[in-house]
Design an enzyme around this catalytic site. Structure first.
Site, short mmCIF file in Angstrom:
data_model
loop_
_atom_site.label_atom_id
_atom_site.label_comp_id
_atom_site.label_asym_id
_atom_site.label_seq_id
_atom_site.Cartn_x
_atom_site.Cartn_y
_atom_site.Cartn_z
N ASP A 99 -4.50 5.16 6.14
CA ASP A 99 -5.10 6.33 6.75
C ASP A 99 -6.11 5.84 7.78
OD1 ASP A 99 -5.54 9.14 6.79
OD2 ASP A 99 -7.23 8.94 5.44
N PHE B 80 -2.00 15.92 4.64
CA PHE B 80 -2.26 15.36 3.32
C PHE B 80 -0.99 15.41 2.48
CE2 PHE B 80 -3.77 14.94 -0.97
CZ PHE B 80 -4.72 13.95 -0.84
N GLU C 195 0.85 -1.20 0.00
CA GLU C 195 0.00 0.00 0.00
C GLU C 195 0.88 1.25 0.00
OE1 GLU C 195 -2.35 1.51 -0.85
OE2 GLU C 195 -4.22 1.05 0.12
N ASP C 196 0.33 2.32 -0.50
CA ASP C 196 1.04 3.60 -0.46
C ASP C 196 0.92 4.23 0.92
OD1 ASP C 196 -1.68 4.02 -0.76
OD2 ASP C 196 -1.50 5.34 -2.49
P1 IMP Z 1 -8.03 4.38 4.13
O1 IMP Z 1 -6.86 3.84 4.91
O2 IMP Z 1 -9.04 3.36 3.76
O3 IMP Z 1 -8.62 5.59 4.80
O4 IMP Z 1 -7.58 4.94 2.73
C1 IMP Z 1 -6.31 4.96 2.29
C2 IMP Z 1 -6.31 5.57 0.90
O5 IMP Z 1 -6.69 6.96 0.96
C3 IMP Z 1 -4.91 5.55 0.35
O6 IMP Z 1 -4.65 4.36 -0.36
C4 IMP Z 1 -4.88 6.80 -0.52
O7 IMP Z 1 -5.38 6.47 -1.80
C5 IMP Z 1 -5.83 7.74 0.16
N1 IMP Z 1 -5.11 8.71 1.03
C6 IMP Z 1 -5.12 8.75 2.38
N2 IMP Z 1 -4.34 9.74 2.85
C7 IMP Z 1 -3.79 10.33 1.76
C8 IMP Z 1 -2.84 11.41 1.60
O8 IMP Z 1 -2.34 12.05 2.55
N3 IMP Z 1 -2.52 11.71 0.32
C9 IMP Z 1 -3.02 11.06 -0.76
N4 IMP Z 1 -3.89 10.05 -0.65
C10 IMP Z 1 -4.27 9.67 0.60
MG MG Z 2 -4.41 3.70 -2.24
#
Ligand code: IMP
Ligand code: MG
Length: 175
Positions: free
Chosen positions: A101, A150, A97-98
């Site tokens: 969050d 962000f 994963e990148d």
């Molecule tokens: P979550 O963990 O399900 O809330 O979502 C994670 C996804 O939200 C990541 O894979 C990103 O695509 C996007 N995301 C969350 N934070 C950021 C950020 O700071 N910059 C860009 N994309 C983000």
């Molecule tokens: Mg993503």
């Protein structure tokens, strides 16, 4: 419009950390083949750089997911927009994963992938924002823990821009 980007993690620091992760993963998977599952699109840069630093045999597959809901209020269900080409059966899977969050996407996705009977499954993320977590996920490899800001670059976008930046930056003026 051109936003201002402030460097949070430099290119050298990101590259050095990815090399460390590659070394660690190569040790942990000694004698095995690791099957990298790249979550598109954000993880593509990280996956490629990491794969280059892994010394055990590597195979790769790609998957694209999106969360149902309006972005702030998701049902917690993830839609698979592009599924993997290959089975996970019996493979030592490392999901890449990148950024993690809320953890919503990954907690759902890992459950789905676990049902496909991999021999093992671990999770590696370049960035982790632990302060934002609402859904618990066990992360095996973390590049950097970052504050609740962000970020863009190294695959991460703001309105589809900045994925190609070779460092992690903060878009000034974005909440
Ligand atoms: P979550 O963990 O399900 O809330 O979502 C994670 C996804 O939200 C990541 O894979 C990103 O695509 C996007 N995301 C969350 N934070 C950021 C950020 O700071 N910059 C860009 N994309 C983000
Ligand atoms: Mg993503």
């Amino acid at each position: 419009m051109e936003e201002k980007i402030k460097v949070m993690i430099s290119e050298d620091d990101v590259d050095a950390r990815i090399k460390e992760l590659g070394d660690q993963i190569s040790k942990d998977y000694a004698g095995k083949q690791v099957h990298l599952v790249c979550i598109l699109k954000g993880s593509v840069f990280f996956t490629c750089e990491l794969a280059k630093r892994i010394t055990v045999p590597v195979s790769m597959d790609f998957m694209s997911v999106s969360s149902y809901g309006d972005g702030t209020k998701s049902s917690g269900v993830v839609r698979i927009a592009k599924d993997l080409d290959e089975t996970l059966e019996g493979k030592d899977v490392l999901v890449i994963e990148d950024i993690i969050d809320s953890g919503r996407t990954l907690s759902y996705l890992l459950e789905v992938l676990q049902k496909r009977n991999p021999a093992s499954m671990r999770l590696c993320t370049l960035l982790d924002k632990p302060d934002r977590r609402t859904h618990e996920v066990h992360v095996d490899y973390v590049g950097f823990e970052i504050p609740d800001e962000f970020v863009v670059g190294y695959g991460l976008d703001y309105a589809q821009k900045y994925r190609n930046l070779p460092y992690i930056g903060v878009v000034e003026g974005v909440e």
